[in-house]
Write an enzyme that holds these catalytic residues in place. Structure first.
Site, short mmCIF file in Angstrom:
data_model
loop_
_atom_site.label_atom_id
_atom_site.label_comp_id
_atom_site.label_asym_id
_atom_site.label_seq_id
_atom_site.Cartn_x
_atom_site.Cartn_y
_atom_site.Cartn_z
N HIS A 361 0.83 -1.21 0.00
CA HIS A 361 0.00 0.00 0.00
C HIS A 361 0.87 1.26 0.00
O HIS A 361 0.38 2.37 -0.18
CB HIS A 361 -0.94 -0.01 1.21
CG HIS A 361 -2.27 0.65 0.95
ND1 HIS A 361 -2.40 1.75 0.14
CD2 HIS A 361 -3.52 0.34 1.37
CE1 HIS A 361 -3.67 2.10 0.09
NE2 HIS A 361 -4.38 1.25 0.83
N ASP A 365 -2.66 2.22 -4.40
CA ASP A 365 -3.85 2.16 -3.55
C ASP A 365 -4.77 1.02 -3.96
O ASP A 365 -4.58 0.38 -5.00
CB ASP A 365 -4.61 3.49 -3.65
CG ASP A 365 -3.79 4.63 -3.06
OD1 ASP A 365 -3.04 4.36 -2.10
OD2 ASP A 365 -3.88 5.74 -3.58
#
Lengths: 391, 345
Positions: A361, A365
Site C-alpha cells: 500500500h 492504492d
C-alpha cells in the site's frame, strides 16, 4: 604461480556454501573451463569451473561448509606439482588421474548415491514422486519402484515422529525474507473469484495442438502470461520502492513460486512481456525442469518484478501471499472449483478459481490494484486476448 | 425374451437383412452358394461356405446377387472393387485370410487407394469378409489347418491407410459390425474367427450396427487392462475370472476395430489401471498388439506402473500338429501370467 580457488559469491544474500562434490581428483591436471566442483547454496546448485589451467590441490573435503571467499583449493603449475622434493607427499601428475568423485587416498564414508540412471522406477511412480515432491533416490530399492512404493513411503514419512531441524540454510533464508517483508511494508490482499471455463477449455485445446511440440500449458502458466499482459496496462504495480523514490521496472520478469522438498524456490521467467503464450508455457516448463533437477543458475533467481504463487494443484481456495521485496505485488492462484451460478434465471455449473492479489500500500492504492485484478479476470474470462502477438 | 443365435447365423442374418434392405448389396466368392451350386445343374446351396455363414442366401436372392466364383481371388476381388466403384455394395468373401497374398493389389492399391488416386471422386463401399484363426482342433483328433489356412494376419490390413478392419468377438458384434461394414462407404475388411462360428450369444432380430472405430469395455476393473481381439476377447474374460480369484481386478477391453483404432478408450483405461496386457492371436512383429502398446507408451506413459505386456502367437507360421497349435495360440493361463508379471515384476 598457483591460482587460489576461493568460494564465489552467487547472490546478494549468500554468505556460505557447501562444497558438495569434487569433480576432479586431487592432483589431476585440469584445463581452464573444466568443471571443478559442485557448490550448493541455500538456493542453487552450481558447478564451478577452473579459472585457469593447472594441477588441482584440494584443501577442503566434500560436504564441508565454506564461507564466501574461503579458500577451497589451489591450481598449481606443473613444475610446482612435479615429482621434485615436496614437503608433503603428493601423487604424481603423470599419468593424470581420471576425473571422478572418489580419490584413492581419501577414505570416504558411504558410497555416494547412485545417479538417476541406475534408479529403476515405473513412469507412474516417477509421476507420483514428482507430484508429491519426493526424491525417488531416497526410497532406494533393488527392484523397480512402483506407484504403491511411493505411496507407502509417503504414508510412512507422514507417520514418522517429527524431529527438530536446524533453522538454517534455505529454510532460514525464506523465513527472514518473509519477516522482513511483513515488517517493512503495508500489505493488503484483494480476492476475486474468476470464471475459468473458457481459459481451461482453451488450455485443453492448445495442449492437443502443442503436444507434438512438447509444450504444456497449465492454468498457472496462462496466469503468468495474463499477469504480463495486465502489467502492461497497469505499470503502477511493476515498480520498486527505492528509499525516497518509486522506480518503474524495465520489462516484466515474473517469479514463479515452486514447492520443493528443501522449501520454497522462486525461479524467474524473464521478459514475459515479450513472450507469446506458447513461449511462456515452453519456458516455464523448462524452468520447472531445471528447478526439479537442481540446475537453476543464479540468473534464474534474480530480477523478478512481480511474483505468481500458485496453489492450483492443492485444496486451497484462496490465501494471502506475501510480497517479495523490493517487488510491489504478488498474485496467488487457488484451486479450480465447480460452483452453481445463476445465468439468466437458470442455474448452471461453472468452474471458478480465486485470484488473491497482495500489494504494497506504500506504492499504490486499493482502487488501482482492484482495477489490475479486474483486468486479470477479464483476460482469463476472454482468454483469446492472451493469444495476441507479443506485446 | 432375448434370442440366442450362432455366430455364423448372426452373420447370415446380417447379410440377408442388408440384401433385403438394399438391392445393390451383392455377395461373391468361392462357395458362397456351395460348390457348383447352380439350379440348372440340379443342386444349389450345398454348404454356404466353410462356416455355413452364407447358407440359404442364393435361394432367397438368386445367382444374380449370390455369385459363386472360380478359385481366383485376384479376379473376383478385383471385380468386387470394380462393382463397388460403379454403384454396387459387394461383400466379397476371401475364404481364408492367408489368400490375401494373391489379391493384395486389388484390396490395397485399388480398393483402399482409388478414392485418393481419383481425388475423392469415387467411393469404394466394399466389404472383404474373411476367416481368421487357428482351428483349435483337439490334439487327439490329429492336426489343424496349418500355416496356409489358419493365419490371423489382420495387421496387414490395419497397416494399409484407406482400409478399415474389424474383428467381432461374439454373435452380437458379428451382426452389428457386418451391417456397419456393408453400410460404410469405404472398404472394410471384416475378420471372422473360425472358432467363433459355432459359439452362441444374444442377437437382436432387428438390424443394428456396432460402430466401426470403437472398442467396448466388457468388464470393469481397476488393476490391469486386458485388451482382446476377436476370439482372444473370450480368452481375456476367462483370464479375468481367474485373476479375480487371485484378488486382481482386470478390466477387459474388446478392441473390435483394428483400424481405426479407438485410442481414447485404451488410453482412458490404462490411465486408471496403470497396467496393460494386449492379447492377440496374430504373430507379434509389426502387429496390432504392438501398435496398441506403442499408443499407450506414447499417450499414457506417466500412468504406467509396470511393463506393457503382449501375449501373442510366436513369430512362426501356424503349425499343423494339434499339440503344437494348442501351444501356439495364447491361452488364459498365459494371459494370467502376463498380468501377474506386469503387476509384480
Amino acid at each position: 604461480m598457483a591460482t587460489e580457488l576461493r568460494l564465489p559469491l552467487l547472490g546478494d544474500i549468500m554468505t556460505e556454501g557447501t562444497l558438495r562434490r569434487w569433480l576432479q581428483a586431487d592432483g589431476a591436471r585440469v584445463e581452464a573451463g573444466q568443471p571443478l566442483y559442485e557448490l550448493e547454496t541455500d538456493k542453487v546448485s552450481f558447478t564451478v569451473e577452473a579459472p585457469a589451467a593447472g594441477v588441482l590441490r584440494r584443501l577442503v573435503t566434500e560436504g564441508e561448509v565454506v564461507q564466501v571467499g574461503g579458500l577451497v583449493g589451489r591450481l598449481e603449475e606443473a613444475a610446482e606439482a612435479g615429482p621434485a622434493p615436496s614437503p608433503e607427499p603428493v601423487s604424481l601428475p603423470e599419468p593424470p588421474v581420471p576425473p571422478g568423485p572418489a580419490s584413492v587416498e581419501e577414505p570416504v564414508g558411504p558410497a555416494p548415491p547412485v545417479g538417476p540412471a541406475r534408479l529403476r522406477a515405473t513412469p507412474a511412480a516417477r509421476r507420483l514422486a514428482r507430484e508429491l515432491g519426493i526424491d525417488l533416490a531416497a526410497l532406494g530399492s533393488e527392484r523397480r519402484l512402483r506407484e504403491a512404493d511411493v505411496r507407502a513411503w509417503q504414508a510412512a514419512s507422514e507417520r514418522a515422529a517429527p524431529e527438530a531441524t536446524a533453522y538454517a540454510g534455505r529454510r532460514r533464508a525464506i523465513g527472514e525474507r518473509m519477516v522482513r517483508s511483513l515488517q517493512t511494508s503495508a500489505q493488503v490482499t484483494l480476492n476475486s473469484e474468476v470464471r475459468v471455463d473458457a481459459v481451461l477449455d482453451m488450455i485443453e485445446g492448445l495442449n492437443r495442438e502443442w503436444r507434438e511440440r512438447g509444450v504444456v500449458l497449465t492454468l498457472t502458466r496462462a496466469v503468468v502470461k495474463a499477469v504480463a499482459v495486465a502489467l502492461g496496462d497497469h505499470r503502477h504495480l511493476n515498480v520498486r520502492l527505492e528509499g525516497e523514490r518509486i522506480v518503474p521496472r524495465e520489462g516484466v520478469h515474473v517469479g514463479v513460486a515452486m514447492d520443493q522438498e528443501a522449501g520454497l524456490i522462486v525461479p524467474v521467467l524473464h521478459e514475459v512481456d515479450r513472450m507469446s503464450l506458447e513461449e511462456v508455457a515452453r519456458e516455464l516448463r523448462e524452468l520447472t525442469r531445471r528447478a526439479e533437477a537442481g540446475r537453476l543458475t543464479q540468473a534464474d533467481l534474480e530480477g523478478a518484478t512481480f511474483t505468481v504463487s500458485s496453489l492450483e494443484s492443492t485444496v486451497v481456495d484462496a490465501f494471502t501471499p506475501i510480497v517479495d521485496p523490493p517487488q510491489a505485488a504478488v498474485l496467488g492462484l487457488g484451486r479450480v472449483r465447480e460452483v452453481a451460478a445463476f445465468e439468466g434465471s437458470g442455474v448452471v455449473r461453472r468452474r471458478v478459481a480465486t485470484l488473491s492479489l497482495t500489494f504494497d500500500h506504500r506504492v499504490t492504492d486499493g482502487a488501482p490494484a482492484a482495477r489490475f485484478l479486474g483486468r486479470l479476470a477479464d483476460l482469463l474470462e476472454r482468454p483469446y486476448l492472451l493469444l495476441e502477438g507479443r506485446r | 425374451m432375448a434370442r440366442e443365435l450362432l455366430f455364423s447365423r448372426a452373420e447370415n442374418e446380417a447379410l440377408r437383412q442388408e440384401m433385403e434392405r438394399d438391392p445393390t448389396v451383392i455377395l461373391m466368392g468361392e462357395d458362397v452358394a456351395g460348390g457348383a451350386g447352380r439350379a440348372d445343374q440340379g443342386f444349389i446351396d450345398a454348404w454356404g461356405g466353410p462356416m455355413g455363414a452364407t447358407k440359404g442366401l442364393i435361394q432367397r436372392f438368386g445367382p444374380e446377387r449370390v455369385i459363386d466364383t472360380p478359385i481366383c481371388e485376384m479376379g473376383f476381388i478385383g471385380a468386387a472393387v470394380g462393382a463397388a466403384v460403379t454403384g454396387l455394395r459387394p461383400v466379397a468373401e476371401l475364404m481364408f485370410v492367408n489368400f490375401v497374398g494373391v489379391c493384395l493389389d486389388p484390396i490395397m492399391n485399388e480398393g483402399a487407394f482409388l478414392r485418393y488416386m481419383l481425388g475423392g471422386q469415387v467411393s469404394v463401399p466394399l466389404v472383404i469378409k474373411t476367416a481368421i484363426g487357428a482351428t483349435g482342433r483337439a490334439p487327439e483328433r490329429g492336426g489343424g489347418s496349418a500355416a496356409q489356412h489358419s493365419g490371423s494376419m489382420y495387421s496387414i490390413f490395419a497397416h494399409v491407410p484407406g482400409l478399415k478392419c474389424v474383428a467381432p468377438s461374439d454373435p452380437y458384434t458379428a451382426k452389428g459390425l457386418l451391417i456397419a461394414a456393408i453400410r460404410d462407404d469405404d472398404p472394410v475388411v471384416y475378420c471372422s474367427h473360425r472358432q467363433l462360428a459355432g459359439t452362441k450369444g444374444e442377437v437382436p432380430e432387428a438390424p443394428y450396427t456396432v460402430p466401426i472405430g470403437k472398442a467396448r469395455t466388457l468388464r470393469p476393473g481397476r488393476d490391469v487392462t486386458l485388451v482382446g481381439i476377436a476370439r482372444m476377447t473370450g480368452v481375456c474374460l476367462e483370464a479375468a475370472d481367474r485373476l479375480a480369484g487371485k484378488g486382481v481386478e482386470a478390466e477387459v477391453v474388446d478392441l473390435l476395430s483394428l483400424s481405426p483404432l479407438d485410442e481414447e478408450t485404451l488410453v482412458e483405461s490404462v490411465r486408471r489401471t496403470g497396467h496393460l496386457v494386449v492379447v492377440d492371436e496374430d504373430t507379434p512383429r509389426c502387429s496390432v498388439a504392438r501398435d496398441v502398446a506403442a499408443v499407450i507408451a506414447d499417450r499414457a506413459v506417466d500412468h504406467l506402473d509396470g511393463p506393457v505386456k503382449t501375449v501373442t502367437a510366436p513369430h512362426a507360421p501356424v503349425p499343423y500338429s494339434g499339440v503344437l497349435e494348442a501351444a501356439y495360440v495364447p491361452t488364459p493361463e498365459a494371459v494370467v501370467a502376463a498380468a501377474l508379471a506386469t503387476l509384480r515384476d
